[in-house]
Design a protein around this motif. Sequence first.
Motif, mmCIF file in Angstrom:
data_model
loop_
_atom_site.group_PDB
_atom_site.id
_atom_site.type_symbol
_atom_site.label_atom_id
_atom_site.label_comp_id
_atom_site.label_asym_id
_atom_site.label_seq_id
_atom_site.Cartn_x
_atom_site.Cartn_y
_atom_site.Cartn_z
ATOM 1 N N TYR A 1 64.215 -35.883 -116.550
ATOM 2 C CA TYR A 1 64.886 -36.490 -117.699
ATOM 3 C C TYR A 1 65.518 -37.834 -117.344
ATOM 4 C CZ TYR A 1 64.636 -32.204 -120.483
ATOM 5 O OH TYR A 1 64.213 -31.130 -121.214
ATOM 6 N N LYS A 2 65.462 -38.221 -116.086
ATOM 7 C CA LYS A 2 66.097 -39.453 -115.613
ATOM 8 C C LYS A 2 65.656 -40.648 -116.465
ATOM 9 C CE LYS A 2 66.667 -41.905 -111.241
ATOM 10 N NZ LYS A 2 66.221 -41.915 -109.847
ATOM 11 N N GLY A 3 66.626 -41.493 -116.790
ATOM 12 C CA GLY A 3 66.326 -42.662 -117.609
ATOM 13 C C GLY A 3 66.646 -42.454 -119.073
ATOM 14 N N ARG A 4 66.926 -41.232 -119.463
ATOM 15 C CA ARG A 4 67.305 -40.947 -120.852
ATOM 16 C C ARG A 4 68.826 -40.789 -120.915
ATOM 17 N NH1 ARG A 4 62.689 -38.007 -119.689
ATOM 18 N NH2 ARG A 4 60.945 -38.371 -121.073
ATOM 19 N N ASP A 5 69.365 -40.852 -122.106
ATOM 20 C CA ASP A 5 70.805 -40.671 -122.293
ATOM 21 C C ASP A 5 71.093 -39.171 -122.324
ATOM 22 O OD1 ASP A 5 73.467 -41.162 -122.696
ATOM 23 O OD2 ASP A 5 73.262 -41.477 -124.852
ATOM 24 N N ILE A 6 71.232 -38.591 -121.144
ATOM 25 C CA ILE A 6 71.357 -37.146 -120.974
ATOM 26 C C ILE A 6 72.671 -36.825 -120.280
ATOM 27 C CG2 ILE A 6 70.375 -35.148 -119.747
ATOM 28 C CD1 ILE A 6 68.574 -36.076 -121.961
ATOM 29 N N LYS A 7 73.261 -35.705 -120.685
ATOM 30 C CA LYS A 7 74.385 -35.128 -119.947
ATOM 31 C C LYS A 7 73.849 -33.920 -119.193
ATOM 32 C CE LYS A 7 77.734 -37.751 -121.470
ATOM 33 N NZ LYS A 7 78.338 -38.742 -120.622
ATOM 34 N N TYR A 8 74.058 -33.924 -117.899
ATOM 35 C CA TYR A 8 73.623 -32.837 -117.033
ATOM 36 C C TYR A 8 74.815 -31.929 -116.763
ATOM 37 C CZ TYR A 8 69.722 -35.966 -115.941
ATOM 38 O OH TYR A 8 68.631 -36.795 -116.019
ATOM 39 N N ILE A 9 74.680 -30.660 -117.059
ATOM 40 C CA ILE A 9 75.711 -29.688 -116.714
ATOM 41 C C ILE A 9 75.180 -28.869 -115.551
ATOM 42 C CG2 ILE A 9 77.094 -27.732 -117.475
ATOM 43 C CD1 ILE A 9 76.745 -28.798 -120.356
ATOM 44 N N VAL A 10 75.864 -28.955 -114.413
ATOM 45 C CA VAL A 10 75.477 -28.169 -113.244
ATOM 46 C C VAL A 10 76.476 -27.027 -113.139
ATOM 47 C CG1 VAL A 10 74.253 -30.002 -112.046
ATOM 48 C CG2 VAL A 10 76.717 -29.810 -111.747
ATOM 49 N N SER A 11 75.964 -25.813 -113.005
ATOM 50 C CA SER A 11 76.817 -24.648 -113.159
ATOM 51 C C SER A 11 76.675 -23.659 -112.021
ATOM 52 C CB SER A 11 76.480 -23.958 -114.486
ATOM 53 O OG SER A 11 77.304 -22.849 -114.696
ATOM 54 N N GLY A 12 77.831 -23.219 -111.530
ATOM 55 C CA GLY A 12 77.852 -22.158 -110.535
ATOM 56 C C GLY A 12 78.994 -22.294 -109.559
ATOM 57 N N ALA A 13 79.726 -21.216 -109.351
ATOM 58 C CA ALA A 13 80.816 -21.205 -108.381
ATOM 59 C C ALA A 13 80.232 -21.390 -106.983
ATOM 60 C CB ALA A 13 81.600 -19.894 -108.468
ATOM 61 N N GLY A 14 80.698 -22.384 -106.287
ATOM 62 C CA GLY A 14 80.225 -22.619 -104.926
ATOM 63 C C GLY A 14 79.114 -23.635 -104.823
ATOM 64 N N GLU A 15 78.241 -23.714 -105.831
ATOM 65 C CA GLU A 15 77.106 -24.629 -105.713
ATOM 66 C C GLU A 15 77.145 -25.815 -106.666
ATOM 67 O OE1 GLU A 15 75.502 -21.136 -108.220
ATOM 68 O OE2 GLU A 15 76.723 -21.344 -106.446
ATOM 69 N N ALA A 16 77.988 -25.799 -107.676
ATOM 70 C CA ALA A 16 77.972 -26.856 -108.700
ATOM 71 C C ALA A 16 78.235 -28.240 -108.114
ATOM 72 C CB ALA A 16 78.970 -26.538 -109.806
ATOM 73 N N GLU A 17 79.179 -28.354 -107.210
ATOM 74 C CA GLU A 17 79.474 -29.665 -106.626
ATOM 75 C C GLU A 17 78.289 -30.194 -105.819
ATOM 76 O OE1 GLU A 17 83.301 -30.134 -104.779
ATOM 77 O OE2 GLU A 17 84.248 -28.933 -106.363
ATOM 78 N N ALA A 18 77.653 -29.328 -105.039
ATOM 79 C CA ALA A 18 76.477 -29.738 -104.267
ATOM 80 C C ALA A 18 75.344 -30.159 -105.206
ATOM 81 C CB ALA A 18 76.018 -28.604 -103.350
ATOM 82 N N MET A 19 75.227 -29.465 -106.341
ATOM 83 C CA MET A 19 74.200 -29.817 -107.326
ATOM 84 C C MET A 19 74.473 -31.206 -107.905
ATOM 85 S SD MET A 19 74.081 -26.099 -109.199
ATOM 86 C CE MET A 19 72.921 -26.516 -110.506
ATOM 87 N N GLY A 20 75.733 -31.453 -108.263
ATOM 88 C CA GLY A 20 76.098 -32.767 -108.792
ATOM 89 C C GLY A 20 75.836 -33.866 -107.777
#
Length: 173
Positions: free
Chosen positions: A60-79
């Motif tokens: 989806y890169k290049g589009r006006d998108i909001k990415y929600i990364v979800s999960g205790a412990g892994e969300a920050e690494a995903m972001g």
Amino acid sequence: MRTQLICFFILLLGLPLFLTNWLPSADHDDTYIIVLGTKLNKDGTPSTMLKNRLDAALSYKGRDIKYIVSGAGEAEAMGNYLIQHGINENNILVEKQARNTYENILNSIKLIPKSITSFTIISSDFHIYRAQAMASSLGYDVNTIGVKTPLIDRGYWQFREVMAIGKYWIIGN
């Protein structure tokens, strides 16, 4: 009896993939994407399965998108992974309280404006049926991207997901 047992387990392991074939796939029109987390490597980096989910989000890169990364412990690494691959950090919302699929979806939906009624969920192919069913039960129009599971992991995760689907059908979350 042995043949019947073998047939039962083959059917059981194939159920998540069979159900996934009936799900709407993403059309890239949504402005919000929820990427469901899974385990990290011991060094805190995304596992192969998680990288595959994040790489699908990058389509989806290049589009006006909001990415929600979800999960205790892994969300920050995903972001961090998305940022390292060119996604603006202002387009990433981090949900780091969820400990299971239902909480992933419920907590992520709280980050989406009430005016948005459709979004895309990205997860592994075996997992997408249950994730989509949970989000739909909350009243949303959900598109999905089911990322292929590495062959070496497929048996374990499919068996686990069949048990989780059974729990979902019986208990509801």
